[in-house]
Design a protein around this motif. Sequence first.
Motif, mmCIF file in Angstrom:
data_model
loop_
_atom_site.group_PDB
_atom_site.id
_atom_site.type_symbol
_atom_site.label_atom_id
_atom_site.label_comp_id
_atom_site.label_asym_id
_atom_site.label_seq_id
_atom_site.Cartn_x
_atom_site.Cartn_y
_atom_site.Cartn_z
ATOM 1 N N SER A 86 1.562 6.000 -7.591
ATOM 2 C CA SER A 86 0.318 6.086 -8.351
ATOM 3 C C SER A 86 0.462 6.993 -9.574
ATOM 4 O O SER A 86 0.013 6.654 -10.680
ATOM 5 N N LEU A 116 -2.615 -6.554 -3.479
ATOM 6 C CA LEU A 116 -3.372 -5.333 -3.171
ATOM 7 C C LEU A 116 -3.972 -4.831 -4.477
ATOM 8 O O LEU A 116 -3.266 -4.689 -5.473
ATOM 9 N N ASP A 123 -6.356 -2.166 -6.889
ATOM 10 C CA ASP A 123 -6.781 -0.770 -7.035
ATOM 11 C C ASP A 123 -7.174 -0.548 -8.488
ATOM 12 O O ASP A 123 -6.906 -1.385 -9.351
ATOM 13 N N LEU A 177 2.285 1.704 -3.407
ATOM 14 C CA LEU A 177 1.283 2.122 -4.390
ATOM 15 C C LEU A 177 0.976 3.622 -4.281
ATOM 16 O O LEU A 177 0.914 4.325 -5.295
ATOM 17 N N ILE A 178 0.797 4.113 -3.065
ATOM 18 C CA ILE A 178 0.415 5.523 -2.939
ATOM 19 C C ILE A 178 1.549 6.457 -3.367
ATOM 20 O O ILE A 178 1.314 7.577 -3.785
ATOM 21 N N PHE A 230 0.842 -1.202 0.000
ATOM 22 C CA PHE A 230 0.000 0.000 0.000
ATOM 23 C C PHE A 230 0.878 1.253 0.000
ATOM 24 O O PHE A 230 0.634 2.200 -0.763
ATOM 25 N N GLN A 231 1.916 1.260 0.835
ATOM 26 C CA GLN A 231 2.820 2.419 0.879
ATOM 27 C C GLN A 231 3.497 2.626 -0.468
ATOM 28 O O GLN A 231 3.670 3.766 -0.929
#
Lengths: 74, 133
Positions: free
Chosen positions: A19, A62, A64, A15-16, A12-13
């Motif tokens: 992005s 994960l 998205d 990906l953000i 998650f870290q």
Amino acid sequence: MVPDEKRLKDDFQWLIKNSAILQQKNAGKFVAIVNKKVAGLGETATEAYEKAKKAYPDKEPLLDIIPEKEFLLL
Amino acid sequence: MIDFSWREDLSESFGKVKRPVAEIFIKDKTGNWRALTMIIDSGADASVINRSFGELFGHDFKKGRQIRMKGFGEQEIAAYVHTMRLKIGEHELDAEVAIADIEKGPNVLGRKDIFNVFEIQFKNTAECTRFIK
């Protein structure tokens, strides 16, 4: 209990932070991240998920959807 | 307490924008947890995922309670409300989540069943969202 929760938190870290880079070529696509890498891309969530599971059968990706650049969230 | 850093996206209109997102786990119809990113939206009445995620999670999405979704403008989108098991940090809860009848579109974490459970703080200078239980 979610398997691999620590690794998913790291994904998650990643990906953000990445992005905007993913948007350059893959805006509007579904993405599945494993081990801080794109493990699956697709036109549907299922396509992205299945590609990731094929590459990493024992890991949960994960998921998205990469936002379109013209997208304005209200 | 859980902090989720904001995601940096590109916007044609505004250049780089930071959006509040959270890593959410949703239990699918086979009982497995799936991880996805959702935009935290205090202006949304309820949480919404798109049809593509609904199908991946094993939902026959039209079996849910039908509602009409509307944002800015005249267009309405059909959506179907399902009760789903969510995990946010260490906390599990049941929440009504609408599956929108569109293939693509952002996943949104809205107020219903979420904002009454957590104190949610949008921390602009720290660029993160804090969930306090």
